[in-house]
Design an enzyme around this catalytic site. Sequence first.
Site, short mmCIF file in Angstrom:
data_model
loop_
_atom_site.label_atom_id
_atom_site.label_comp_id
_atom_site.label_asym_id
_atom_site.label_seq_id
_atom_site.Cartn_x
_atom_site.Cartn_y
_atom_site.Cartn_z
CG MET A 293 3.46 0.35 6.07
SD MET A 293 3.37 0.45 7.85
CE MET A 293 1.73 1.10 8.02
CB CYS A 294 4.11 5.95 3.00
SG CYS A 294 3.44 6.10 4.66
NE ARG A 295 5.07 2.70 -1.93
CZ ARG A 295 6.02 1.78 -2.06
NH1 ARG A 295 6.29 1.26 -3.25
NH2 ARG A 295 6.72 1.39 -1.02
CG ASN B 292 -0.10 3.93 0.33
OD1 ASN B 292 0.43 3.55 1.35
ND2 ASN B 292 0.14 3.39 -0.86
#
Length: 252
Positions: free
Chosen positions: A1-3, A41
Site C-alpha cells: 500500500m502506497c509508494r 495508489n
Amino acid sequence: MCRHLAYLGPPVALERLLSEPEHSLVRQSWQPRRQRFGTVNADGFGVGWYAEGDPVPARYRRAGPVWGDLTFADLTRVVRSGAFLAAVRDATLPGADGEAAAAPFASGPWLFSHNGAVRDWPDAAGPLAAALPPRELLQLAARTDSALVWALVLRRLLEGDDVGTALAEPVRELSTAAPGSRLNLLLTDGATIAATAWGDSLWYLAEPAAGRVVVASEPHDDDARWCEVPDRTLLTATRTRVALTPLKETSP
C-alpha cells in the site's frame, strides 16, 4: 500500500525523478511493479522539498490521484531541489480526511511518509496512542494509522533522537502491539534520509561520487545499480554514504 521516494543530491527538477522515468512514482500510482499489497495508489499524493537556505520544506498535497493533477505536472517541471520526499497513497480504510491524510507529513525540518498499514487499526494501536499527551493526540494530522505513526516518530525527534532511532523504536513498538503490521517508514531532514523495510519493498540507488542517493519503494528505472534493502532493516543515508542495520522485533 502506497509508494514513496526520497532524494538527496545536486538540485534537479522534481519531474526528473517523479514523472520522467519509465517506472516513475507517478506511474506507480496506477502500475507499481513490486507493491505487495493493494494495486492502485489513487487516494492522495504529495511532495515536499527544500529550497536553498531554508531548512523548513514546502509541501504540495492533494486528495485525488496524481495523474489527474495538472498543477502537479507544472510544479514539478519548474521546481528544482537537492532534497525532496514524495508519496502516492492507497488508503488503509475509507475516511474523510482527504488531503490531511496524504504524505508527506511535516514538522519543522522533517518530512515523513508511511508505506503500509497498522494491523487491526485502530484497536491494536490504542495503548500507544493513549501514551501520547492529549495535546499531541489533538494535533494528529488525520485519523489514520499513518498519522499516529508520524506522531510517535515526531515525539522521539523532538526529544532528541537521531533520525534512525526515531524510526526504529516506533517500528518495534508497533510490531509488538500490532503483529503483522507493515511499517515501511521514510524520513528526511534535507541532509539525511532514514527508512525502514518492514513488510514491503524498499530499494536505494547510491552514487557517492556524484553526491546523490535515491531511496524508494521500488526502482523507477532498470539501472542495475539499484539495491534491495532486506526486510526488517533500517537504512540511513547521506549524499555520500548508505548504512543498513538489521532490526529485531521486541520480545513480548
